[in-house]
Scaffold this motif. Structure first.
Motif, PDB file in Angstrom:
ATOM      1  N   ASN A 111       0.853  -1.183   0.000  1.00 33.49           N
ATOM      2  CA  ASN A 111       0.000   0.000   0.000  1.00 33.49           C
ATOM      3  C   ASN A 111       0.891   1.235   0.000  1.00 33.49           C
ATOM      4  OD1 ASN A 111      -2.291   1.538   0.091  1.00 33.49           O
ATOM      5  ND2 ASN A 111      -2.949   0.877   2.126  1.00 33.49           N
ATOM      6  N   ASN A 112       0.903   1.959  -1.109  1.00 31.18           N
ATOM      7  CA  ASN A 112       1.697   3.188  -1.224  1.00 31.18           C
ATOM      8  C   ASN A 112       0.827   4.388  -0.859  1.00 31.18           C
ATOM      9  OD1 ASN A 112       4.063   1.891  -2.215  1.00 31.18           O
ATOM     10  ND2 ASN A 112       3.155   1.812  -4.252  1.00 31.18           N
ATOM     11  N   LEU A 113       1.299   5.214   0.082  1.00 37.19           N
ATOM     12  CA  LEU A 113       0.521   6.344   0.573  1.00 37.19           C
ATOM     13  C   LEU A 113       1.240   7.648   0.278  1.00 37.19           C
ATOM     14  CD1 LEU A 113       0.536   4.086   3.357  1.00 37.19           C
ATOM     15  CD2 LEU A 113      -1.654   5.288   3.374  1.00 37.19           C
ATOM     16  N   VAL A 114       0.457   8.661  -0.092  1.00 35.99           N
ATOM     17  CA  VAL A 114       0.999  10.007  -0.283  1.00 35.99           C
ATOM     18  C   VAL A 114       0.139  10.982   0.512  1.00 35.99           C
ATOM     19  CG1 VAL A 114       1.990   9.511  -2.539  1.00 35.99           C
ATOM     20  CG2 VAL A 114      -0.359  10.352  -2.400  1.00 35.99           C
ATOM     21  N   ASN A 115       0.728  12.133   0.839  1.00 34.72           N
ATOM     22  CA  ASN A 115       0.070  13.152   1.674  1.00 34.72           C
ATOM     23  C   ASN A 115      -0.353  12.592   3.028  1.00 34.72           C
ATOM     24  OD1 ASN A 115       0.313  15.168  -0.259  1.00 34.72           O
ATOM     25  ND2 ASN A 115      -1.707  14.795  -1.124  1.00 34.72           N
ATOM     26  N   TYR A 172       2.087  19.463  19.589  1.00 38.88           N
ATOM     27  CA  TYR A 172       2.123  18.814  18.272  1.00 38.88           C
ATOM     28  C   TYR A 172       1.059  19.423  17.378  1.00 38.88           C
ATOM     29  CZ  TYR A 172       4.840  15.009  20.433  1.00 38.88           C
ATOM     30  OH  TYR A 172       5.792  14.267  21.089  1.00 38.88           O
ATOM     31  N   THR A 173       1.231  19.231  16.081  1.00 38.80           N
ATOM     32  CA  THR A 173       0.195  19.550  15.113  1.00 38.80           C
ATOM     33  C   THR A 173       0.254  18.514  14.001  1.00 38.80           C
ATOM     34  OG1 THR A 173      -0.805  21.338  13.835  1.00 38.80           O
ATOM     35  CG2 THR A 173       1.578  21.045  13.606  1.00 38.80           C
ATOM     36  N   LYS A 174      -0.819  18.420  13.231  1.00 42.86           N
ATOM     37  CA  LYS A 174      -0.853  17.469  12.118  1.00 42.86           C
ATOM     38  C   LYS A 174      -0.412  18.162  10.842  1.00 42.86           C
ATOM     39  CE  LYS A 174      -4.514  14.413  13.833  1.00 42.86           C
ATOM     40  NZ  LYS A 174      -5.344  15.167  14.772  1.00 42.86           N
ATOM     41  N   VAL A 175       0.389  17.435  10.043  1.00 42.81           N
ATOM     42  CA  VAL A 175       0.835  17.936   8.745  1.00 42.81           C
ATOM     43  C   VAL A 175       0.822  16.774   7.758  1.00 42.81           C
ATOM     44  CG1 VAL A 175       2.318  19.723   9.763  1.00 42.81           C
ATOM     45  CG2 VAL A 175       3.286  17.485   9.210  1.00 42.81           C
ATOM     46  N   ASN A 176       0.816  17.123   6.472  1.00 43.69           N
ATOM     47  CA  ASN A 176       1.031  16.108   5.430  1.00 43.69           C
ATOM     48  C   ASN A 176       2.528  15.852   5.336  1.00 43.69           C
ATOM     49  OD1 ASN A 176      -1.552  17.815   4.120  1.00 43.69           O
ATOM     50  ND2 ASN A 176      -1.697  15.592   3.966  1.00 43.69           N
ATOM     51  N   VAL A 177       2.959  14.680   5.804  1.00 42.30           N
ATOM     52  CA  VAL A 177       4.398  14.420   5.901  1.00 42.30           C
ATOM     53  C   VAL A 177       4.990  13.867   4.617  1.00 42.30           C
ATOM     54  CG1 VAL A 177       4.313  14.061   8.390  1.00 42.30           C
ATOM     55  CG2 VAL A 177       3.997  12.106   6.860  1.00 42.30           C
ATOM     56  N   GLY A 178       4.147  13.528   3.626  1.00 44.12           N
ATOM     57  CA  GLY A 178       4.717  13.073   2.365  1.00 44.12           C
ATOM     58  C   GLY A 178       4.376  11.636   2.049  1.00 44.12           C
ATOM     59  N   GLU A 179       5.402  10.813   1.755  1.00 44.03           N
ATOM     60  CA  GLU A 179       5.171   9.468   1.244  1.00 44.03           C
ATOM     61  C   GLU A 179       5.487   8.403   2.290  1.00 44.03           C
ATOM     62  OE1 GLU A 179       7.132   8.718  -2.422  1.00 44.03           O
ATOM     63  OE2 GLU A 179       6.605  10.653  -3.298  1.00 44.03           O
ATOM     64  N   ALA A 180       4.769   7.297   2.174  1.00 45.66           N
ATOM     65  CA  ALA A 180       4.994   6.147   3.049  1.00 45.66           C
ATOM     66  C   ALA A 180       4.474   4.902   2.345  1.00 45.66           C
ATOM     67  CB  ALA A 180       4.297   6.339   4.391  1.00 45.66           C
ATOM     68  N   TYR A 181       4.812   3.743   2.877  1.00 44.77           N
ATOM     69  CA  TYR A 181       4.254   2.502   2.328  1.00 44.77           C
ATOM     70  C   TYR A 181       4.121   1.470   3.439  1.00 44.77           C
ATOM     71  CZ  TYR A 181       9.055   0.635   2.264  1.00 44.77           C
ATOM     72  OH  TYR A 181      10.323   0.216   2.621  1.00 44.77           O
ATOM     73  N   ILE A 182       3.171   0.583   3.232  1.00 41.38           N
ATOM     74  CA  ILE A 182       2.971  -0.577   4.108  1.00 41.38           C
ATOM     75  C   ILE A 182       2.926  -1.796   3.210  1.00 41.38           C
ATOM     76  CG2 ILE A 182       1.442  -1.686   5.777  1.00 41.38           C
ATOM     77  CD1 ILE A 182       0.306   1.049   6.446  1.00 41.38           C
ATOM     78  N   GLN A 183       3.644  -2.827   3.573  1.00 42.52           N
ATOM     79  CA  GLN A 183       3.617  -4.058   2.796  1.00 42.52           C
ATOM     80  C   GLN A 183       3.661  -5.246   3.739  1.00 42.52           C
ATOM     81  OE1 GLN A 183       7.075  -3.396   0.360  1.00 42.52           O
ATOM     82  NE2 GLN A 183       8.473  -4.364   1.808  1.00 42.52           N
ATOM     83  N   GLY A 184       3.212  -6.384   3.251  1.00 42.19           N
ATOM     84  CA  GLY A 184       3.205  -7.537   4.132  1.00 42.19           C
ATOM     85  C   GLY A 184       2.666  -8.777   3.462  1.00 42.19           C
ATOM     86  N   ILE A 185       2.529  -9.807   4.259  1.00 41.14           N
ATOM     87  CA  ILE A 185       2.021 -11.097   3.808  1.00 41.14           C
ATOM     88  C   ILE A 185       1.144 -11.653   4.915  1.00 41.14           C
ATOM     89  CG2 ILE A 185       4.108 -12.279   4.649  1.00 41.14           C
ATOM     90  CD1 ILE A 185       3.708 -14.294   2.346  1.00 41.14           C
ATOM     91  N   GLU A 186       0.040 -12.257   4.526  1.00 39.56           N
ATOM     92  CA  GLU A 186      -0.834 -12.858   5.520  1.00 39.56           C
ATOM     93  C   GLU A 186      -1.463 -14.122   4.929  1.00 39.56           C
ATOM     94  OE1 GLU A 186      -5.016 -10.560   5.195  1.00 39.56           O
ATOM     95  OE2 GLU A 186      -3.388  -9.330   6.004  1.00 39.56           O
ATOM     96  N   GLY A 187      -1.652 -15.099   5.787  1.00 37.14           N
ATOM     97  CA  GLY A 187      -2.217 -16.363   5.337  1.00 37.14           C
ATOM     98  C   GLY A 187      -3.007 -17.026   6.440  1.00 37.14           C
ATOM     99  N   ASP A 188      -3.935 -17.885   6.039  1.00 34.21           N
ATOM    100  CA  ASP A 188      -4.702 -18.654   7.013  1.00 34.21           C
ATOM    101  C   ASP A 188      -5.088 -19.991   6.393  1.00 34.21           C
ATOM    102  OD1 ASP A 188      -6.734 -16.780   5.529  1.00 34.21           O
ATOM    103  OD2 ASP A 188      -7.931 -18.472   6.255  1.00 34.21           O
ATOM    104  N   ILE A 189      -5.302 -20.971   7.258  1.00 33.97           N
ATOM    105  CA  ILE A 189      -5.689 -22.294   6.783  1.00 33.97           C
ATOM    106  C   ILE A 189      -6.549 -22.993   7.829  1.00 33.97           C
ATOM    107  CG2 ILE A 189      -3.575 -23.381   7.681  1.00 33.97           C
ATOM    108  CD1 ILE A 189      -3.723 -25.279   5.231  1.00 33.97           C
ATOM    109  N   LEU A 190      -7.593 -23.660   7.361  1.00 29.19           N
ATOM    110  CA  LEU A 190      -8.450 -24.494   8.190  1.00 29.19           C
ATOM    111  C   LEU A 190      -8.410 -25.895   7.603  1.00 29.19           C
ATOM    112  CD1 LEU A 190     -10.650 -24.977  10.363  1.00 29.19           C
ATOM    113  CD2 LEU A 190     -12.343 -24.301   8.649  1.00 29.19           C
ATOM    114  N   TYR A 191      -7.967 -26.861   8.413  1.00 25.16           N
ATOM    115  CA  TYR A 191      -7.830 -28.235   7.944  1.00 25.16           C
ATOM    116  C   TYR A 191      -8.735 -29.131   8.784  1.00 25.16           C
ATOM    117  CZ  TYR A 191      -5.714 -32.709   6.674  1.00 25.16           C
ATOM    118  OH  TYR A 191      -5.503 -33.996   6.234  1.00 25.16           O
ATOM    119  N   GLN A 192      -9.661 -29.802   8.111  1.00 21.09           N
ATOM    120  CA  GLN A 192     -10.601 -30.696   8.786  1.00 21.09           C
ATOM    121  C   GLN A 192      -9.961 -32.068   8.883  1.00 21.09           C
ATOM    122  OE1 GLN A 192     -13.633 -29.173   9.657  1.00 21.09           O
ATOM    123  NE2 GLN A 192     -13.948 -30.917  11.020  1.00 21.09           N
TER     124      GLN A 192
END
Length: 582
Positions: A409-413, A434-454
């Motif tokens: 997920n690429n984020l701007v502003n 403190y105050t809020k500002v648009n700090v520019g660019e950021a990203y979040i990346q990852g991997i997720e998985g799940d499994i159900l075995y009967q």
């Protein structure tokens, strides 16, 4: 405020939603919920602003229209958690007939101070009380017209902020009371037209009423802040079946927020009360309008989904202290996804979504205390935007159900807090500004998985694993409150009338901290330690009774969710009894 929360298709997020760990989810009475739907990744095309990280949709229990004779079910439930950590109960009913269906619920919960694991002991103060009521009705006006009416009420009293009292020098800091109400009327019409095969029109009113009471140890005054947000909504959606393989959903949404905010300072010795500007400028308004169209095309082994949304916002803040603010940001968002059926058992999926979040009244107007400092307004903010890429596989057979996804997920502003000054000083009332500002660019990346075995007809294994990495590129530091590697593994037995479950939860250490994390008193120096917890659950049903027993945190582990202001429950036992009669 960067993840959208919905209830029955209506936005819970309003124009004063704050960052991170907060109490909003806790204003939804879980006893009234039938299921929870989670949309991975950006959801702004389908649901609008705020869905940068995804959407969590709560679907409340619905009555049924019976084709048989009238039927009435009535149930009572009681639960006790050791060390007086919980004493709760609720009563509910379900009535159905050929024309009318009703479901209702009344609940009471009394939560005592949380007793943490190992030698941490009782965390005082962390108690509160809750009252809730829900009523939902359906009226079959005709074979093609269904009318739904719903009302929700929840009130919490004396909700203590343990972290503020123990770590920030408050004698007391509590939400008292906190109230949420929701009422809506939904009209569902089915027609014989392919262009408008189903029409849904909903009008709603939702109110969030939050009162904060606080006093510093060394202060000679008490402070009472109140924020009340009334939100009026309208949603119109049509379903079109253009061909056997082409289906579309098109809609218009409108939400109007009106914010009342106040602050009282009471001198303890004299009793004199001074009235000041609230956390927000009183009388602020926000208008949110959008139109969207989502399409699904199925051909052969491929499912194609695409859509577009236009959204415009108008925020009007009349602030005699910091100056008036009027902004009218707009956004176009789109998404496209494809799903290919490799076999009857296996599918591969790819998605691209764009999303946005309009700066809200909390971003633009907040003046006062937050979790680790004092915040002053900044009217010069632009909407946050993102583009999200996902790819994954899903598998489903008689014995195995699972998924594995990678994403970025690429984020701007991106809006974030930074140190600033107020009246030329970097501190105010002894706290950093403190105050809020648009700090520019950021990203979040990852991997997720799940499994159900009967494993067999009675035994099953479930597991999931999540890894997330976030980086604020502009500030060259990790993003705030990124969770560590975490997951669970459970072994389940289910053979009527007995159910058993052994659950192992774990989280790794999180020492990748942003500057905001380092300033946050809720995150230990050096990061949040890893932890592992073992829970055991059981239930036994003999109609009309069901008895449930749980053994939590078997090894009495001391642990804390990353970013939380309180440690988790230690070794404890609960018992719950449910009784239904017809």
């Amino acid at each position: 405020n960067q993840t959208l929360i919905m209830i029955d298709g209506i936005r819970l997020n309003n124009s004063t939603f704050r960052y991170g760990p907060n109490q909003y989810l806790n204003t939804i009475n879980i006893n009234s919920i039938e299921r929870i739907e989670v949309m991975r990744g950006s959801g702004s095309v389908q649901y609008g602003s705020d869905a940068l990280g995804g959407t969590v949709h709560f679907i409340s229990k619905s009555p049924t229209i019976s084709t048989n004779e009238e039927a009435l079910k009535f149930g009572v439930n009681a639960k006790y958690l050791s060390d007086n950590m919980e004493k709760s109960g609720f009563m509910d009913f379900d009535y159905s007939s050929s024309r009318i269906g009703l479901v209702g619920l009344i609940s009471y919960k009394n939560f005592g101070d949380v007793v943490a694991g190992c030698d941490l002991g009782k965390q005082i103060p962390s108690s509160y009380k809750e009252y809730a009521a829900n009523l939902k009705s359906k009226f079959k006006v005709s074979d093609s017209y269904l009318l739904t009416l719903s009302y929700e009420y929840l009130k919490q009293s004396d909700v203590d902020r343990y972290d503020q009292v123990t770590q920030r020098g408050y004698q007391y800091y509590k939400f008292d009371p906190q109230v949420r109400q929701l009422a809506y009327l939904c009209n569902n019409i089915h027609t014989k037209s392919n262009m408008f095969s189903d029409i849904s029109f909903t009008v709603s009113w939702q109110q969030s009423d939050e009162t904060r009471k606080m006093k510093k140890e060394i202060s000679t005054t008490n402070t009472i802040e109140n924020d009340k947000v009334n939100v009026f909504g309208m949603n119109l959606e049509t379903i079109s079946q253009f061909t056997n393989i082409w289906k579309a959903s098109t809609g218009v949404e409108l939400y109007y927020d009106y914010v009342n905010s106040s602050k009282e300072i009471q001198d303890i010795s004299s009793g004199n009360i001074t009235y000041e500007r609230g956390l927000y400028a009183d009388g602020s308004t926000a208008l949110n309008f959008s139109i969207y169209s989502l399409h699904n095309i199925y051909f052969g082994k491929t499912d194609l989904n695409f859509g577009l949304r236009y959204n415009t916002n108008s925020i009007d803040i009349e602030d005699g202290t910091f100056g008036d603010v009027k902004i009218s940001p707009m956004a176009f968002t789109g998404h496209v996804s494809a799903q290919y059926h490799l076999t009857n058992f296996l599918r591969i999926i790819g998605r691209v979504n764009t999303a946005y979040r309009t700066p809200n009244i909390n971003d633009l107007s907040s003046f006062g205390s937050f979790d680790y400092g004092i915040e002053v307004p900044n009217e010069d903010l632009d909407p946050e935007r993102s583009i999200n890429f996902e790819a994954g596989i899903k598998a489903k057979s008689n014995s195995v159900t699972g998924s594995l996804f990678v994403y970025r997920n690429n984020l701007v502003n991106l809006i974030d807090r930074v140190r600033t000054t107020y009246n030329g000083d970097s501190t105010y009332n002894g706290e950093n500004v403190y105050t809020k500002v648009n700090v520019g660019e950021a990203y979040i990346q990852g991997i997720e998985g799940d499994i159900l075995y009967q494993l067999s007809k009675t035994f099953s294994i479930y597991s999931n694993l999540n890894y997330t990495y976030g980086q604020n590129v502009s500030k060259n530091e990790p993003m705030r409150r990124i969770p560590p590697l975490f997951g669970n593994l459970s072994l389940n037995y289910n053979k009527f009338p007995l159910k058993l479950s052994l659950e192992f939860l774990f989280a790794a250490e999180q020492d990748l901290l942003s500057s905001g994390d380092i300033d946050d008193h809720r995150i230990p120096d050096g990061g949040t330690p890893g932890w592992k917890v073992l829970n055991f659950y059981s239930s036994y049903k003999i109609n009309p009774f069901m008895l449930s027993v749980g053994f939590l945190n078997v090894f009495d582990e001391a642990y804390r969710i990353h970013g939380s202001g309180i440690s988790g429950i230690g070794r404890s036992i609960f018992i719950a009894v449910n009784y239904w009669f017809e």
